[in-house]
Scaffold this motif. Structure first.
Motif, mmCIF file in Angstrom:
data_model
loop_
_atom_site.group_PDB
_atom_site.id
_atom_site.type_symbol
_atom_site.label_atom_id
_atom_site.label_comp_id
_atom_site.label_asym_id
_atom_site.label_seq_id
_atom_site.Cartn_x
_atom_site.Cartn_y
_atom_site.Cartn_z
ATOM 1 N N ILE A 1 -6.795 -10.575 -2.984
ATOM 2 C CA ILE A 1 -6.429 -9.429 -3.492
ATOM 3 C C ILE A 1 -7.155 -8.199 -2.115
ATOM 4 O O ILE A 1 -5.925 -7.106 -1.795
ATOM 5 C CB ILE A 1 -7.266 -8.778 -4.494
ATOM 6 C CG1 ILE A 1 -6.837 -9.316 -5.788
ATOM 7 C CG2 ILE A 1 -6.751 -7.496 -5.270
ATOM 8 C CD1 ILE A 1 -7.265 -9.473 -6.726
ATOM 9 N N GLY B 1 -4.409 -8.491 0.349
ATOM 10 C CA GLY B 1 -3.392 -8.282 -0.166
ATOM 11 C C GLY B 1 -3.045 -6.584 0.263
ATOM 12 O O GLY B 1 -1.673 -6.139 0.869
ATOM 13 N N ILE B 2 -4.056 -5.741 -0.434
ATOM 14 C CA ILE B 2 -3.818 -4.503 -0.109
ATOM 15 C C ILE B 2 -3.887 -4.406 1.590
ATOM 16 O O ILE B 2 -2.911 -3.226 1.437
ATOM 17 C CB ILE B 2 -5.629 -3.661 -1.062
ATOM 18 C CG1 ILE B 2 -5.176 -3.977 -2.387
ATOM 19 C CG2 ILE B 2 -5.508 -2.013 -0.455
ATOM 20 C CD1 ILE B 2 -5.910 -3.703 -3.460
ATOM 21 N N ARG C 1 -0.324 -4.699 3.191
ATOM 22 C CA ARG C 1 0.394 -3.593 2.728
ATOM 23 C C ARG C 1 0.352 -2.518 3.105
ATOM 24 O O ARG C 1 1.276 -2.092 3.126
ATOM 25 C CB ARG C 1 0.358 -3.224 0.491
ATOM 26 C CG ARG C 1 1.020 -4.874 -0.055
ATOM 27 C CD ARG C 1 1.447 -4.483 -1.609
ATOM 28 N NE ARG C 1 1.969 -6.262 -1.449
ATOM 29 C CZ ARG C 1 1.121 -7.090 -2.099
ATOM 30 N NH1 ARG C 1 -0.285 -7.616 -1.696
ATOM 31 N NH2 ARG C 1 1.663 -8.358 -2.346
ATOM 32 N N ASP D 1 5.769 -0.444 -2.816
ATOM 33 C CA ASP D 1 4.981 -2.360 -2.762
ATOM 34 C C ASP D 1 3.170 -2.020 -2.797
ATOM 35 O O ASP D 1 2.678 -2.446 -3.795
ATOM 36 C CB ASP D 1 5.304 -3.566 -2.009
ATOM 37 C CG ASP D 1 6.648 -3.677 -2.007
ATOM 38 O OD1 ASP D 1 7.301 -3.917 -3.367
ATOM 39 O OD2 ASP D 1 7.204 -3.809 -1.144
ATOM 40 N N TYR D 2 3.069 -1.763 -2.093
ATOM 41 C CA TYR D 2 1.341 -0.810 -1.441
ATOM 42 C C TYR D 2 1.093 -0.321 -2.935
ATOM 43 O O TYR D 2 0.073 -0.335 -3.803
ATOM 44 C CB TYR D 2 1.073 0.090 -0.597
ATOM 45 C CG TYR D 2 0.034 0.989 -0.762
ATOM 46 C CD1 TYR D 2 -1.011 -0.302 0.213
ATOM 47 C CD2 TYR D 2 0.026 1.701 -1.199
ATOM 48 C CE1 TYR D 2 -2.706 0.542 0.156
ATOM 49 C CE2 TYR D 2 -2.005 2.738 -0.888
ATOM 50 C CZ TYR D 2 -2.962 1.725 -0.634
ATOM 51 O OH TYR D 2 -3.986 2.303 -0.245
ATOM 52 N N THR E 1 0.595 -2.501 -5.786
ATOM 53 C CA THR E 1 -0.588 -3.221 -5.459
ATOM 54 C C THR E 1 -2.251 -2.149 -6.589
ATOM 55 O O THR E 1 -2.976 -2.812 -6.696
ATOM 56 C CB THR E 1 -0.474 -4.150 -4.699
ATOM 57 O OG1 THR E 1 0.316 -4.245 -4.265
ATOM 58 C CG2 THR E 1 -1.664 -5.013 -3.894
ATOM 59 N N VAL E 2 -2.140 -1.705 -6.055
ATOM 60 C CA VAL E 2 -3.489 -0.449 -6.257
ATOM 61 C C VAL E 2 -3.831 0.190 -7.053
ATOM 62 O O VAL E 2 -4.482 0.676 -7.838
ATOM 63 C CB VAL E 2 -3.627 0.370 -4.558
ATOM 64 C CG1 VAL E 2 -3.940 0.264 -3.550
ATOM 65 C CG2 VAL E 2 -2.648 1.559 -4.846
ATOM 66 N N GLY F 1 -5.842 -5.258 -9.014
ATOM 67 C CA GLY F 1 -5.957 -4.679 -6.897
ATOM 68 C C GLY F 1 -6.890 -3.053 -7.855
ATOM 69 O O GLY F 1 -7.643 -2.874 -6.521
ATOM 70 N N ASN F 2 -6.070 -2.754 -8.950
ATOM 71 C CA ASN F 2 -6.966 -1.223 -8.751
ATOM 72 C C ASN F 2 -8.243 -1.014 -8.639
ATOM 73 O O ASN F 2 -9.379 -0.523 -8.685
ATOM 74 C CB ASN F 2 -6.463 -0.180 -10.003
ATOM 75 C CG ASN F 2 -6.804 -1.061 -11.832
ATOM 76 O OD1 ASN F 2 -7.883 -2.161 -11.710
ATOM 77 N ND2 ASN F 2 -6.835 -0.754 -12.426
ATOM 78 N N THR G 1 -3.400 5.782 -4.021
ATOM 79 C CA THR G 1 -1.573 5.786 -3.384
ATOM 80 C C THR G 1 -0.911 6.224 -2.016
ATOM 81 O O THR G 1 -2.001 7.300 -2.229
ATOM 82 C CB THR G 1 -1.175 6.408 -4.981
ATOM 83 O OG1 THR G 1 -1.282 7.464 -5.059
ATOM 84 C CG2 THR G 1 -1.761 4.844 -5.927
#
Length: 188
Positions: free
Chosen positions: A25, A28-29, A32, A148-149, A152-153, A158-159, A169
């Motif tokens: 995760i 991935g962040i 992005r 997308d970013y 995810t966040v 993801g948060n 964000t």
């Protein structure tokens, strides 16, 4: 004793799986976030291309429309603002000013039939039109990357990971100006 070892082994295995998931995760962040940076660089690349074309376009129009000094000065000032802008928000604002000034320049050219037939002007307008299309595409790609970013966040889990590592964000979306929402009037 054997049951305790098996229990610790299972707990250890679960901890490894959870840790690998969290690392995935986080990566991935980061990926992005970097995509946003890369997409913004492409927007800037196309905006720079437009800014490189503008002096040639302005000089061509100057020969035909010397008395339209204020619009030509607005374009030059807007171009300077973009070059001086330091943040994404400032560059977005400056790019909007260039869009507006170029629109007024195009209206001026309608008053000069010889200018519209000039090959240099036509070539520059063709290049500028292509550049504007590229800018539009890159803005769309940038907005998609931001979306997308942000998804995810903001979504679980993801948060949690984003919060732990200070990812916020991204809010730099390109939006249409209010006047762009009105239907243009075409006259023949």
């Amino acid at each position: 004793m054997k049951g305790v070892l098996i229990g610790f082994g299972i707990i250890f295995l679960i901890a490894i799986i959870v840790l690998m998931g969290l690392v995935g995760i986080y990566n991935g962040i980061v990926s992005r976030h970097e995509t946003i940076t890369a997409k913004w660089a492409q927007v800037e690349n196309q905006l720079q291309r437009r800014n490189d074309l503008i002096p040639n376009l302005v000089n061509t129009v100057k020969g035909y429309a010397a008395h339209e000094k204020t619009v030509l000065e607005e374009i030059t000032n807007a171009r300077s603002q973009w070059a001086k802008a330091g943040s994404v928000e400032e560059k977005v604002k400056a790019a909007g000013a260039i869009d507006s000034a170029l629109g007024r320049l195009l209206l001026i050219t309608e008053n000069y039939p010889n200018l519209k037939a000039d090959q240099t002007f036509l070539k520059l307008m063709d290049e500028l039109s292509g550049t504007e299309n590229r800018i539009s595409v890159e803005r769309m790609r940038y907005n998609d990357a931001v979306r997308d970013y942000n998804v995810t966040v903001r979504m679980f889990p993801g948060n949690i990971i984003a919060g732990m590592f200070g990812f916020k964000t991204a809010t730099e979306y390109f939006k249409a100006e209010e006047k762009a929402k009105t239907v243009p009037e075409v006259k023949f």
